[in-house]
Motif scaffolding. Structure first.
Motif, PDB file in Angstrom:
ATOM      1  N   UNK A 189       0.831  -1.121   0.033  1.00 62.83           N
ATOM      2  CA  UNK A 189      -0.187   0.061  -0.027  1.00 62.83           C
ATOM      3  C   UNK A 189       0.719   1.367  -0.069  1.00 62.83           C
ATOM      4  N   UNK A 190       2.020   1.377   0.786  1.00 62.61           N
ATOM      5  CA  UNK A 190       2.760   2.341   1.011  1.00 62.61           C
ATOM      6  C   UNK A 190       3.617   2.575  -0.332  1.00 62.61           C
ATOM      7  N   UNK A 191       4.080   1.241  -0.797  1.00 59.21           N
ATOM      8  CA  UNK A 191       5.135   1.454  -2.065  1.00 59.21           C
ATOM      9  C   UNK A 191       4.273   1.973  -3.215  1.00 59.21           C
ATOM     10  N   UNK A 192       3.067   1.672  -3.393  1.00 61.00           N
ATOM     11  CA  UNK A 192       2.054   2.064  -4.574  1.00 61.00           C
ATOM     12  C   UNK A 192       1.852   3.647  -4.380  1.00 61.00           C
ATOM     13  N   UNK A 193       2.254   4.466  -3.288  1.00 58.51           N
ATOM     14  CA  UNK A 193       1.945   5.802  -3.057  1.00 58.51           C
ATOM     15  C   UNK A 193       2.927   6.489  -3.663  1.00 58.51           C
ATOM     16  N   UNK A 194       4.338   5.895  -3.873  1.00 64.62           N
ATOM     17  CA  UNK A 194       5.466   6.639  -4.059  1.00 64.62           C
ATOM     18  C   UNK A 194       5.914   6.192  -5.542  1.00 64.62           C
ATOM     19  N   UNK A 195       7.005   7.267  -6.081  1.00 65.00           N
ATOM     20  CA  UNK A 195       7.185   7.225  -7.558  1.00 65.00           C
ATOM     21  C   UNK A 195       8.481   6.137  -7.618  1.00 65.00           C
ATOM     22  N   UNK A 196       9.147   5.770  -6.557  1.00 62.99           N
ATOM     23  CA  UNK A 196      10.550   5.100  -6.537  1.00 62.99           C
ATOM     24  C   UNK A 196      10.242   3.591  -6.418  1.00 62.99           C
ATOM     25  N   UNK A 197      10.948   2.976  -6.942  1.00 64.64           N
ATOM     26  CA  UNK A 197      10.451   1.179  -6.798  1.00 64.64           C
ATOM     27  C   UNK A 197      10.955   0.744  -5.460  1.00 64.64           C
ATOM     28  N   UNK A 198       9.975  -0.061  -4.739  1.00 62.90           N
ATOM     29  CA  UNK A 198      10.152  -0.727  -3.543  1.00 62.90           C
ATOM     30  C   UNK A 198       9.592  -2.230  -3.650  1.00 62.90           C
ATOM     31  N   UNK A 199      10.669  -2.969  -3.146  1.00 61.92           N
ATOM     32  CA  UNK A 199      10.569  -4.510  -3.085  1.00 61.92           C
ATOM     33  C   UNK A 199      10.334  -5.069  -1.513  1.00 61.92           C
ATOM     34  N   UNK A 200       9.767  -5.828  -1.371  1.00 57.23           N
ATOM     35  CA  UNK A 200       9.668  -6.707  -0.120  1.00 57.23           C
ATOM     36  C   UNK A 200       9.882  -8.244  -0.472  1.00 57.23           C
ATOM     37  N   UNK A 201      11.297  -8.224   0.519  1.00 57.91           N
ATOM     38  CA  UNK A 201      11.956  -9.609   0.030  1.00 57.91           C
ATOM     39  C   UNK A 201      12.140 -10.345   1.476  1.00 57.91           C
ATOM     40  N   UNK A 202      11.745 -11.587   1.407  1.00 56.33           N
ATOM     41  CA  UNK A 202      12.135 -12.326   2.228  1.00 56.33           C
ATOM     42  C   UNK A 202      13.617 -12.830   2.291  1.00 56.33           C
ATOM     43  N   UNK A 203      14.050 -12.586   3.612  1.00 56.76           N
ATOM     44  CA  UNK A 203      15.414 -12.592   3.920  1.00 56.76           C
ATOM     45  C   UNK A 203      16.091 -14.021   4.630  1.00 56.76           C
ATOM     46  N   UNK A 204      16.941 -14.582   3.875  1.00 58.46           N
ATOM     47  CA  UNK A 204      17.252 -16.119   4.299  1.00 58.46           C
ATOM     48  C   UNK A 204      16.154 -16.997   4.589  1.00 58.46           C
ATOM     49  N   UNK A 205      15.543 -17.133   3.538  1.00 64.52           N
ATOM     50  CA  UNK A 205      14.364 -18.145   3.677  1.00 64.52           C
ATOM     51  C   UNK A 205      15.195 -19.701   3.564  1.00 64.52           C
ATOM     52  N   UNK A 206      15.256 -20.324   4.631  1.00 70.74           N
ATOM     53  CA  UNK A 206      15.566 -21.785   4.519  1.00 70.74           C
ATOM     54  C   UNK A 206      14.586 -22.862   4.426  1.00 70.74           C
ATOM     55  N   UNK A 207      13.628 -22.725   5.166  1.00 69.04           N
ATOM     56  CA  UNK A 207      12.501 -23.591   4.871  1.00 69.04           C
ATOM     57  C   UNK A 207      11.582 -23.343   3.733  1.00 69.04           C
ATOM     58  N   UNK A 208      11.165 -24.284   3.092  1.00 67.12           N
ATOM     59  CA  UNK A 208      10.467 -24.359   1.838  1.00 67.12           C
ATOM     60  C   UNK A 208       8.943 -23.661   1.934  1.00 67.12           C
ATOM     61  N   UNK A 209       8.422 -24.221   3.214  1.00 69.16           N
ATOM     62  CA  UNK A 209       7.198 -23.614   3.750  1.00 69.16           C
ATOM     63  C   UNK A 209       7.096 -22.056   3.980  1.00 69.16           C
ATOM     64  N   UNK A 210       8.222 -21.591   4.641  1.00 74.01           N
ATOM     65  CA  UNK A 210       8.179 -20.301   4.831  1.00 74.01           C
ATOM     66  C   UNK A 210       8.331 -19.374   3.564  1.00 74.01           C
ATOM     67  N   UNK A 211       9.215 -20.031   2.477  1.00 77.41           N
ATOM     68  CA  UNK A 211       9.263 -19.171   1.221  1.00 77.41           C
ATOM     69  C   UNK A 211       7.865 -19.030   0.639  1.00 77.41           C
ATOM     70  N   UNK A 212       7.162 -20.148   0.522  1.00 75.12           N
ATOM     71  CA  UNK A 212       6.073 -20.341  -0.289  1.00 75.12           C
ATOM     72  C   UNK A 212       4.934 -19.492   0.567  1.00 75.12           C
TER      73      UNK A 212
END
Length: 294
Positions: free
Chosen positions: A68-91
């Motif tokens: 929601x906040x990213x869509x209100x700005x003109x610059x690119x914003x990404x949300x990334x899972x950091x160090x996803x080890x378990x398959x279930x967490x990544x999915x």
């Protein structure tokens, strides 16, 4: 703009700068990061680790808020899972609306690392998400893992790894480590290895353990081809100090005003770091185009 990491990191790769990837656990941190990015005309990546995700920064809260906040700005914003080890967490993060994920199978054998990354790349790319992987192993500063050359990324193995996994960016081990280094210690980094990795792979590279690495080292790794730098400990420590200093100066401050002071303090740190790694003022040029996620 809410985007995957792929396009922003390719832009950083082609234009020789790095994007800040900041671990966030609450609204104040998210706002500070996105507002700083907008004010600096910089891309930014928001990281959430599995531990943070399960303890406080729940995906069903964080992902919609960040989008929601990213869509209100003109610059690119990404949300990334950091160090996803378990398959279930990544999915789970893919299904919750993250725009990128990191598969960290670096503690496994080479073939198993490849297998795990391949499985997530198939799922993520089908949904327009980017995938970060790690080869070599960025360990813990407390264990002096950063100075163990046996954990560093092998150039020949990295070439095969990238070709077989089709990952979008690669985290490399060249001497940094996670967490806080012993007081007064600045890590010694293998710059020659980094140069060889960049020349061989010709793709966006990631530095984990950026906190405490020292400004000279940070400038040098960006010059040699790092395009994403993870920052967690430095900002967390800085934020805590801002809070303590504010309370000492204004012991009667109200909670909302305290949050505002902390947020402003974080913005000072973030914007200074963006300038250090060269990402400021990169999104004022007409030729810089980033595809938004649906």
């Amino acid at each position: 703009m809410y985007v995957s990491m792929k396009e922003m990191l390719l832009h950083a790769h082609n234009n020789k700068y790095a994007v800040m990837a900041i671990n966030v656990v609450n609204m104040e941190q998210v706002k500070a990061c996105i507002e700083s990015a907008e004010e600096e005309k910089s891309a930014v990546i928001l990281n959430i680790s599995p531990r943070q995700m399960k303890a406080h920064a729940y995906p069903y809260i964080m992902a919609p808020m960040i989008k929601n906040l990213a869509e209100r700005v003109s610059v690119p914003v990404a949300l990334n899972l950091d160090h996803g080890v378990n398959y279930e967490d990544v999915v789970n993060c893919i299904n919750s609306g993250y725009s990128s994920v990191m598969v960290d199978a670096s503690s496994f054998a080479f073939e198993e690392n490849i297998r795990r990354v391949q499985a997530i790349v198939t799922i993520a790319h089908a949904k327009g998400l980017s995938v970060e992987a790690e080869l070599g192993h960025v360990g813990l500063a407390a264990n002096a893992d950063g100075q163990n050359a046996d954990l560093y990324t092998d150039v020949k193995m990295a070439k095969e790894f990238v070709e077989r996994t089709n990952c979008d960016c690669l985290a490399v081990a060249i001497g940094t480590a996670h967490g806080s280094y012993p007081k007064g210690m600045i890590p010694r980094l293998d710059f020659q290895r980094l140069k060889e990795l960049k020349d061989t792979l010709n793709m966006p590279l990631v530095l984990h353990g950026g906190s405490g690495a020292g400004e000279e080292n940070i400038r040098k790794v960006v010059e040699l081809g790092i395009n994403k730098i993870n920052v967690c400990t430095d900002l967390m420590d800085y934020t805590k100090q801002v809070m303590l200093d504010t309370l000492q100066k204004q012991p009667d401050i109200q909670y909302m005003e305290l949050n505002e002071a902390i947020e402003n303090g974080m913005k000072d740190f973030i914007k200074k770091y963006m300038r250090l790694i060269g990402s400021s003022n990169r999104y004022t040029f007409e030729d810089c185009k980033v595809a938004e996620l649906d």
